[in-house]
Motif scaffolding. Structure first.
Motif, PDB file in Angstrom:
ATOM      1  N   GLU A   7     -12.393 -16.150  -6.633  1.00  0.00           N
ATOM      2  CA  GLU A   7     -11.693 -16.923  -5.714  1.00  0.00           C
ATOM      3  C   GLU A   7     -11.072 -16.208  -4.494  1.00  0.00           C
ATOM      4  O   GLU A   7     -11.123 -16.510  -3.616  1.00  0.00           O
ATOM      5  N   SER A  25     -13.132 -18.923   2.804  1.00  0.00           N
ATOM      6  CA  SER A  25     -13.057 -20.467   2.702  1.00  0.00           C
ATOM      7  C   SER A  25     -14.306 -21.008   2.986  1.00  0.00           C
ATOM      8  O   SER A  25     -14.608 -22.216   2.578  1.00  0.00           O
ATOM      9  N   GLN A  59     -25.757 -22.527  -1.867  1.00  0.00           N
ATOM     10  CA  GLN A  59     -24.526 -22.974  -2.256  1.00  0.00           C
ATOM     11  C   GLN A  59     -23.295 -22.832  -1.460  1.00  0.00           C
ATOM     12  O   GLN A  59     -23.385 -21.634  -0.730  1.00  0.00           O
ATOM     13  N   ASP A  60     -22.211 -23.525  -1.328  1.00  0.00           N
ATOM     14  CA  ASP A  60     -21.069 -23.375  -0.734  1.00  0.00           C
ATOM     15  C   ASP A  60     -20.219 -22.820  -1.879  1.00  0.00           C
ATOM     16  O   ASP A  60     -20.601 -22.420  -2.712  1.00  0.00           O
ATOM     17  N   ARG A  61     -18.814 -22.417  -1.286  1.00  0.00           N
ATOM     18  CA  ARG A  61     -18.036 -21.604  -2.007  1.00  0.00           C
ATOM     19  C   ARG A  61     -17.503 -22.004  -3.326  1.00  0.00           C
ATOM     20  O   ARG A  61     -17.987 -21.258  -4.407  1.00  0.00           O
ATOM     21  N   GLY A  62     -17.365 -23.416  -3.698  1.00  0.00           N
ATOM     22  CA  GLY A  62     -17.227 -23.864  -4.917  1.00  0.00           C
ATOM     23  C   GLY A  62     -18.429 -23.851  -5.817  1.00  0.00           C
ATOM     24  O   GLY A  62     -18.356 -23.315  -6.932  1.00  0.00           O
ATOM     25  N   GLY A  63     -19.501 -24.239  -5.503  1.00  0.00           N
ATOM     26  CA  GLY A  63     -20.877 -24.185  -5.913  1.00  0.00           C
ATOM     27  C   GLY A  63     -21.133 -22.778  -6.479  1.00  0.00           C
ATOM     28  O   GLY A  63     -21.626 -22.775  -7.514  1.00  0.00           O
ATOM     29  N   ILE A 118     -19.032 -20.149  -6.907  1.00  0.00           N
ATOM     30  CA  ILE A 118     -18.185 -19.630  -7.801  1.00  0.00           C
ATOM     31  C   ILE A 118     -18.432 -20.122  -9.133  1.00  0.00           C
ATOM     32  O   ILE A 118     -18.541 -19.636 -10.321  1.00  0.00           O
ATOM     33  N   LYS A 119     -18.756 -21.377  -9.286  1.00  0.00           N
ATOM     34  CA  LYS A 119     -19.045 -22.216 -10.457  1.00  0.00           C
ATOM     35  C   LYS A 119     -20.373 -21.562 -11.211  1.00  0.00           C
ATOM     36  O   LYS A 119     -20.547 -21.366 -12.380  1.00  0.00           O
TER      37      LYS A 119
END
Length: 319
Positions: free
Chosen positions: A225, A230, A241-245, A247-248
């Motif tokens: 994170e 951002s 994928q974007d940031r959240g996807g 990292i998940k």
């Protein structure tokens, strides 16, 4: 790093733009027209990047030149400091022109889809997309679907390609590589002369990259994170994928990583606040029953609040 698990479940015949192009003046006209349209959207030398449609037009002109064997196309399309990855590994401009025009490829058709543009300041821009190719190189079938990344920079009055790499989308029906046959590590340092000299930016970004790989290895979500910008975009085992996807995915990929070795860092400045980092990665471990494999890594970093953050990251399988 995080793209490694996708590499290990498929075999790669060649990278789509790492095989061949050459001789058709129509494509040079296409580049001129696309650049004219791109520059029409700019109000001056420091104006915003061209539209996504302009960049896709430039990208298609490159694939068309490869398909139609336009040998003169690449001299004006590629930036003087172009870098990328192809069938022969890391490429500079001279090596890229030679590879794109020298291999025996028969490209019947190609399709670009799922295109997405990311601004990298006033004078550079990232285009990511999926490319579907029907063709062969050296008698071997090309991967039918790949994710591709290209960076364009303003060079004089034109937008030129400064980076290109692809990574194949795996065949879900392909058999995984046997667990008993892990790939050998690449040599510790095979960078061409002139690329081994350290500099503060390369050192700083390489330190951040190594920390991110360790955080992936240790499933340290807080570390990832802190590392991710951002608006991070990444190619992962689940595609773009974007940031959240992303990292998940990295936290839940199920890979058991024993160690990671990163070598041969080099950077290209994309402006005062953006820089492209290239390196080799040799992870040891397993994703399920499949060994991790070496890859060429690429990350773009940008400054947020005065600190370097990851804007884009991908891996290209070593062949």
């Amino acid at each position: 790093m995080k793209w490694t698990r996708l590499f290990v479940v498929t075999s790669v015949a060649a990278l789509a733009l790492g095989c061949q192009p050459a001789s058709n003046t129509t494509n040079n006209s296409a580049v001129s027209n696309a650049n004219a349209n791109a520059n029409a959207n700019a109000s001056g030398p420091s104006a915003a990047a061209p539209t996504k449609d302009n960049l896709v037009a430039l990208e298609k002109s490159a694939y068309e030149a490869w398909k139609t064997k336009d040998s003169k196309f690449w001299d004006t399309f590629l930036a003087a400091n172009f870098v990328g990855y192809g069938a022969s590994g890391k490429l500079d401009k001279a090596a890229a022109v030679k590879e794109y025009t020298g291999a025996e490829c028969d490209v019947k058709s190609y399709t670009i889809s799922d295109d997405q543009m990311t601004s990298l300041g006033n004078d550079a821009v990232l285009l990511t997309h999926k490319v579907s190719v029907d063709g062969t190189c050296g008698g071997q079938k090309l991967p039918p679907n790949s994710w591709a990344a290209s960076v364009y920079v303003r060079e004089g009055s034109q937008w030129k390609g400064v980076f290109h790499a692809e990574t194949p989308v795996p065949d879900p029906n392909a058999s995984p590589s046997p667990a008993s046959a892990p790939a050998d590590k690449p040599a510790a340092s095979t960078a061409p002369a002139g690329e081994t000299k350290a500099d503060p930016t390369t050192d700083a970004l390489f330190t951040l990259e190594k920390k991110a790989w360790d955080d992936w290895k240790n499933k340290n979500g807080a570390g990832l994170e802190a590392w991710a910008g951002s608006n991070l975009v990444s190619f992962t085992s689940k595609g773009r994928q974007d940031r959240g996807g992303a990292i998940k995915t990295w936290m839940e990929d199920g890979c058991q990583v024993k160690s990671v070795s990163l070598t041969d860092p080099s950077t290209i400045a994309l402006g005062p606040d953006f820089s492209l980092l290239m390196f080799k990665a040799s992870p040891e471990g397993m994703c399920g029953t499949t060994p991790l494999r070496p890859e060429y890594g690429t990350s773009i970093y940008g400054k947020e609040g005065g600190a370097w953050k990851a804007v884009f990251t991908m891996g290209t399988p070593m062949m």
